[in-house]
Design a protein around this motif. Structure first.
Motif, PDB file in Angstrom:
ATOM      1  N   VAL A  20      10.004  -5.616  26.577  1.00 32.59           N
ATOM      2  CA  VAL A  20       8.243  -6.090  26.267  1.00 32.59           C
ATOM      3  C   VAL A  20       8.873  -7.509  25.780  1.00 32.59           C
ATOM      4  CG1 VAL A  20       6.397  -6.557  25.075  1.00 32.59           C
ATOM      5  CG2 VAL A  20       7.082  -4.086  25.948  1.00 32.59           C
ATOM      6  N   SER A  21       8.875  -8.261  26.305  1.00 34.15           N
ATOM      7  CA  SER A  21       9.033  -9.989  26.486  1.00 34.15           C
ATOM      8  C   SER A  21       7.206 -10.846  26.560  1.00 34.15           C
ATOM      9  CB  SER A  21       9.630 -10.664  27.456  1.00 34.15           C
ATOM     10  OG  SER A  21      11.349  -9.868  27.367  1.00 34.15           O
ATOM     11  N   LYS A  22       7.377 -11.929  25.829  1.00 35.01           N
ATOM     12  CA  LYS A  22       6.115 -12.496  25.467  1.00 35.01           C
ATOM     13  C   LYS A  22       6.415 -14.176  25.642  1.00 35.01           C
ATOM     14  CE  LYS A  22       2.160 -13.612  25.468  1.00 35.01           C
ATOM     15  NZ  LYS A  22       0.848 -14.385  26.550  1.00 35.01           N
ATOM     16  N   THR A  23       5.698 -15.027  26.691  1.00 34.18           N
ATOM     17  CA  THR A  23       6.695 -16.284  27.019  1.00 34.18           C
ATOM     18  C   THR A  23       4.658 -16.814  27.072  1.00 34.18           C
ATOM     19  OG1 THR A  23       8.591 -15.735  27.838  1.00 34.18           O
ATOM     20  CG2 THR A  23       7.780 -17.765  27.731  1.00 34.18           C
ATOM     21  N   ARG A  33       8.969 -18.385  23.607  1.00 29.96           N
ATOM     22  CA  ARG A  33       8.768 -17.096  23.399  1.00 29.96           C
ATOM     23  C   ARG A  33       8.290 -16.555  21.989  1.00 29.96           C
ATOM     24  NH1 ARG A  33      14.695 -16.126  25.575  1.00 29.96           N
ATOM     25  NH2 ARG A  33      15.003 -18.606  25.867  1.00 29.96           N
ATOM     26  N   GLY A  34       7.401 -15.497  22.237  1.00 27.60           N
ATOM     27  CA  GLY A  34       7.714 -14.819  21.485  1.00 27.60           C
ATOM     28  C   GLY A  34       8.309 -13.332  21.411  1.00 27.60           C
ATOM     29  N   LEU A  35       8.818 -12.272  21.929  1.00 24.28           N
ATOM     30  CA  LEU A  35       8.962 -12.054  21.551  1.00 24.28           C
ATOM     31  C   LEU A  35      10.141 -11.640  23.357  1.00 24.28           C
ATOM     32  CD1 LEU A  35       9.329  -9.807  19.495  1.00 24.28           C
ATOM     33  CD2 LEU A  35       7.246  -8.037  21.529  1.00 24.28           C
ATOM     34  N   GLU A  36      10.854 -11.240  22.697  1.00 23.95           N
ATOM     35  CA  GLU A  36      12.321 -11.140  24.101  1.00 23.95           C
ATOM     36  C   GLU A  36      13.212  -9.665  24.604  1.00 23.95           C
ATOM     37  OE1 GLU A  36      16.201 -13.589  26.166  1.00 23.95           O
ATOM     38  OE2 GLU A  36      15.215 -14.420  24.434  1.00 23.95           O
ATOM     39  N   LEU A  37      12.704  -8.713  25.070  1.00 23.62           N
ATOM     40  CA  LEU A  37      12.887  -7.092  25.512  1.00 23.62           C
ATOM     41  C   LEU A  37      12.910  -7.155  24.114  1.00 23.62           C
ATOM     42  CD1 LEU A  37      16.104  -8.361  27.955  1.00 23.62           C
ATOM     43  CD2 LEU A  37      14.002  -8.086  28.200  1.00 23.62           C
ATOM     44  N   ALA A  38      11.272  -6.668  23.722  1.00 24.73           N
ATOM     45  CA  ALA A  38      11.948  -5.540  22.325  1.00 24.73           C
ATOM     46  C   ALA A  38      11.638  -4.160  22.816  1.00 24.73           C
ATOM     47  CB  ALA A  38      10.614  -5.779  21.673  1.00 24.73           C
ATOM     48  N   THR A  39      12.159  -3.231  22.670  1.00 27.16           N
ATOM     49  CA  THR A  39      12.525  -2.040  22.570  1.00 27.16           C
ATOM     50  C   THR A  39      12.325  -1.174  21.392  1.00 27.16           C
ATOM     51  OG1 THR A  39      13.604  -2.483  24.796  1.00 27.16           O
ATOM     52  CG2 THR A  39      13.364  -0.338  23.886  1.00 27.16           C
ATOM     53  N   PHE A  40      10.987  -0.392  21.061  1.00 28.38           N
ATOM     54  CA  PHE A  40      11.346   0.552  19.612  1.00 28.38           C
ATOM     55  C   PHE A  40       9.940   1.663  20.480  1.00 28.38           C
ATOM     56  CE2 PHE A  40       9.376  -2.931  19.198  1.00 28.38           C
ATOM     57  CZ  PHE A  40       7.505  -2.538  18.489  1.00 28.38           C
ATOM     58  N   THR A  79       9.823 -15.630   9.289  1.00 26.07           N
ATOM     59  CA  THR A  79       8.586 -16.534   9.936  1.00 26.07           C
ATOM     60  C   THR A  79       8.742 -16.688  11.792  1.00 26.07           C
ATOM     61  OG1 THR A  79       7.651 -17.149   7.726  1.00 26.07           O
ATOM     62  CG2 THR A  79       7.360 -19.105  10.421  1.00 26.07           C
ATOM     63  N   GLY A  80       7.905 -16.383  13.016  1.00 29.52           N
ATOM     64  CA  GLY A  80       8.448 -17.000  14.179  1.00 29.52           C
ATOM     65  C   GLY A  80       9.405 -15.902  14.396  1.00 29.52           C
ATOM     66  N   SER A  81       9.714 -14.527  14.158  1.00 24.82           N
ATOM     67  CA  SER A  81      10.536 -13.713  14.759  1.00 24.82           C
ATOM     68  C   SER A  81       9.806 -12.995  15.529  1.00 24.82           C
ATOM     69  CB  SER A  81      10.848 -12.601  13.897  1.00 24.82           C
ATOM     70  OG  SER A  81       9.975 -12.143  12.953  1.00 24.82           O
ATOM     71  N   GLY A  82       8.099 -13.432  15.778  1.00 22.96           N
ATOM     72  CA  GLY A  82       7.836 -11.642  17.052  1.00 22.96           C
ATOM     73  C   GLY A  82       7.107 -11.059  16.111  1.00 22.96           C
ATOM     74  N   LYS A  83       6.595 -10.898  14.577  1.00 24.68           N
ATOM     75  CA  LYS A  83       5.819 -10.204  14.092  1.00 24.68           C
ATOM     76  C   LYS A  83       4.258  -9.591  14.967  1.00 24.68           C
ATOM     77  CE  LYS A  83       6.770 -11.400   9.809  1.00 24.68           C
ATOM     78  NZ  LYS A  83       7.230 -12.623  10.342  1.00 24.68           N
ATOM     79  N   SER A  84       3.283 -10.986  14.346  1.00 24.57           N
ATOM     80  CA  SER A  84       2.725 -11.396  14.992  1.00 24.57           C
ATOM     81  C   SER A  84       1.903 -10.492  16.416  1.00 24.57           C
ATOM     82  CB  SER A  84       1.448 -12.940  14.482  1.00 24.57           C
ATOM     83  OG  SER A  84       1.393 -12.888  12.559  1.00 24.57           O
ATOM     84  N   THR A  85       3.208 -11.919  17.249  1.00 24.68           N
ATOM     85  CA  THR A  85       3.244 -10.778  19.154  1.00 24.68           C
ATOM     86  C   THR A  85       2.763  -9.949  19.226  1.00 24.68           C
ATOM     87  OG1 THR A  85       3.973 -12.760  19.433  1.00 24.68           O
ATOM     88  CG2 THR A  85       4.641 -11.819  20.490  1.00 24.68           C
ATOM     89  N   ILE A  86       3.608  -8.828  18.352  1.00 27.04           N
ATOM     90  CA  ILE A  86       3.839  -8.009  18.277  1.00 27.04           C
ATOM     91  C   ILE A  86       2.384  -7.205  18.335  1.00 27.04           C
ATOM     92  CG2 ILE A  86       4.593  -5.410  17.257  1.00 27.04           C
ATOM     93  CD1 ILE A  86       7.640  -7.155  17.563  1.00 27.04           C
ATOM     94  N   GLY A 143      -7.222   1.056  13.698  1.00 27.54           N
ATOM     95  CA  GLY A 143      -7.142   0.511  12.249  1.00 27.54           C
ATOM     96  C   GLY A 143      -6.247  -0.365  12.272  1.00 27.54           C
ATOM     97  N   VAL A 144      -6.979  -1.535  12.110  1.00 28.62           N
ATOM     98  CA  VAL A 144      -6.030  -2.644  11.565  1.00 28.62           C
ATOM     99  C   VAL A 144      -6.132  -3.063  10.892  1.00 28.62           C
ATOM    100  CG1 VAL A 144      -4.734  -4.348  12.881  1.00 28.62           C
ATOM    101  CG2 VAL A 144      -6.033  -2.937  14.567  1.00 28.62           C
ATOM    102  N   VAL A 145      -5.143  -3.777   9.852  1.00 23.23           N
ATOM    103  CA  VAL A 145      -5.700  -4.279   8.498  1.00 23.23           C
ATOM    104  C   VAL A 145      -4.655  -5.837   8.729  1.00 23.23           C
ATOM    105  CG1 VAL A 145      -5.580  -4.463   5.598  1.00 23.23           C
ATOM    106  CG2 VAL A 145      -6.201  -2.418   6.950  1.00 23.23           C
ATOM    107  N   PHE A 146      -5.448  -7.165   8.489  1.00 22.75           N
ATOM    108  CA  PHE A 146      -5.459  -8.457   9.541  1.00 22.75           C
ATOM    109  C   PHE A 146      -5.355  -9.282   8.203  1.00 22.75           C
ATOM    110  CE2 PHE A 146      -8.394  -6.560  12.662  1.00 22.75           C
ATOM    111  CZ  PHE A 146      -7.362  -7.870  13.812  1.00 22.75           C
ATOM    112  N   GLN A 147      -3.769 -10.289   7.949  1.00 19.06           N
ATOM    113  CA  GLN A 147      -3.012 -10.133   6.843  1.00 19.06           C
ATOM    114  C   GLN A 147      -4.448 -11.048   6.646  1.00 19.06           C
ATOM    115  OE1 GLN A 147       0.172 -12.930   8.336  1.00 19.06           O
ATOM    116  NE2 GLN A 147       0.854 -12.719   6.248  1.00 19.06           N
TER     117      GLN A 147
END
Length: 179
Positions: free
Chosen positions: A30-33, A39-46, A60-67, A105-109
């Motif tokens: 998964v990538s998100k530009t 780039r919010g995420l690049e080739l995330a696989t898990f 900060t900026g590592s893609g947590k919110s993007t995920i 069920g999401v708990v937002f920051q």
């Protein structure tokens, strides 16, 4: 290093016979530009398996919110696939998105509590928007407020609560539908 080890374990599990349930969450390449070119995420696989408890941590900026935004379909990936409970959510569109979100069920920051509603009403709202009847709401809300230690705060408004209490309201709202 831990991410690489985890990925190797996931690959070994995938090679096992398919007698197990699908992963609860699976990101495959998964990538998100963003439109800005960032780039919010690049080739995330898990993958996250049933029963696992996972923390999403990073700088900060590592893609947590993007995920998280990809998981709740606030954003779409530029490439790759995202599966939740074996269903490719990248193919969900229109009204299907609302139905999909009802099962999360999401708990937002920032908790996203409704400031003009009481603790009870903030939790009840999650049931109202999913079509539960008043009788069900009256039964479920007090139970989840007891479980989260908020039964004495049900008539309080968010600005009358401590940060921890606001967080527990957000947790109660996320869990009241048993996602």
């Amino acid at each position: 290093m831990a991410i690489v080890e985890r990925h190797a374990q996931a690959r070994n599990r995938a090679a096992a016979p398919q007698d197990r349930a699908p992963s609860v969450v699976e990101f495959a390449g998964v990538s998100k530009t963003y439109e800005s070119g960032d780039r919010g995420l690049e080739l995330a696989t898990f993958s996250i398996e049933r029963g696992e408890f996972v923390f999403l941590v990073g700088q900060t900026g590592s893609g947590k919110s993007t995920i998280m935004r990809l998981l709740i379909k606030e954003h779409e990936p530029t490439s790759g696939t995202i599966s939740v409970a074996g269903r490719d959510i990248t193919k969900i569109t229109g009204k299907g998105v609302a139905h999909y979100r009802r099962n999360l069920g999401v708990v937002f920051q920032d908790f996203k509590l409704l400031p003009n509603r009481t603790v009870y009403d903030n939790v009840a709202y999650a049931l109202q928007v999913t079509g539960h009847k008043r009788k069900e709401i009256r039964a479920k809300v007090p139970d989840i407020l007891r479980l989260t230690g908020l039964s004495l705060k049900l008539h309080s408004y968010p600005d009358q609560l401590s940060g921890g209490e606001q967080q527990r309201v957000a947790v109660a709202r996320a869990f009241v539908n048993h996602p």
